[in-house]
Scaffold this active site. Sequence first.
Site, PDB file in Angstrom:
ATOM      1  N   GLY A  97       0.822  -1.207   0.000  1.00 29.76           N
ATOM      2  CA  GLY A  97       0.000   0.000   0.000  1.00 29.76           C
ATOM      3  C   GLY A  97       0.849   1.248   0.000  1.00 29.76           C
ATOM      4  O   GLY A  97       2.058   1.185  -0.215  1.00 29.76           O
ATOM      5  N   ASN A  98       0.214   2.388   0.205  1.00 28.84           N
ATOM      6  CA  ASN A  98       0.952   3.658   0.278  1.00 28.84           C
ATOM      7  C   ASN A  98       0.284   4.581   1.293  1.00 28.84           C
ATOM      8  O   ASN A  98      -0.759   4.256   1.845  1.00 28.84           O
ATOM      9  CB  ASN A  98       1.057   4.292  -1.112  1.00 28.84           C
ATOM     10  CG  ASN A  98      -0.289   4.648  -1.697  1.00 28.84           C
ATOM     11  OD1 ASN A  98      -1.024   5.463  -1.155  1.00 28.84           O
ATOM     12  ND2 ASN A  98      -0.644   3.995  -2.801  1.00 28.84           N
TER      13      ASN A  98
END
Length: 240
Positions: A29-30
């Site tokens: 993810g980020n």
Amino acid sequence: DPRQDLDGVVVVVSAGGTREALDPVRYLGNRSSGKQGVAIAEAAAARGADVVLVAGAVDIRLPDHPRIVTRRIESALDLQAQLADLSKDADVIIMAAAVADFRPRHVATAKIKKTHGQGADGGPDESAPTIELVRNPDILAELVRERHRQGGQVPYIVGFAAETGDAEHSVLELAQDKLRRKGCDLLVVNQVGVGVTFGQDDNTVTILRRDGGAPVTAGPTTKTRVSHALLDVIATELRR
Ligand code: C5P
């Protein structure tokens, strides 16, 4: 909002981060919070637009507004599929989502175990697995290309860029390059550094136009005000 300059305009906004699955419980993810994209959706709805918010992973409550329909997505490929469908009816597409450039080549159907395979001696493999990545499509660039091929409804397309600049190039030089490469109508440029922008309530942006009009800078100010500055530019362009 007294301005109803987007009355009846269909605005599609992507927001938040994508999650690229590794197995049923894990993902890459980020740090995108989704705040800027959600603020744009709310500001556009306040100005009369019919908004579709395509939301990935966000840190905030999703809006509850009669003119905002929210669709949830997880991965970059989900986002691309949703946008392919929505772009047919969109007047404006705003790509505020933080899209992963890569995804794992394989998604394990069962949770990856600490002992993930068979070792050379036939016993459990205690080494760490290697994650192989493949490129995701550049959704924004493809939307721009499709628009030219498709004819008919030609949506106005807005991209985002987070740039730090480097030894030879300023942030705005790099952003001008990106605008040309992607071919979108506007590029909203965030100057990023450690602890800046991601997850914050305030933002400073420069809005670059493909048609060469003067850049517009907004901020440092709230993401809501940044949204209205962006929508001012868009509303003006749509009237031309
Ligand atoms: O190339 P870069 O990731 O900096 O470009 C950012 C812009 O491109 C954002 O508008 C983002 O939503 C979009 N993007 C995309 N597909 C990707 C990567 C970024 O649409 N795979």
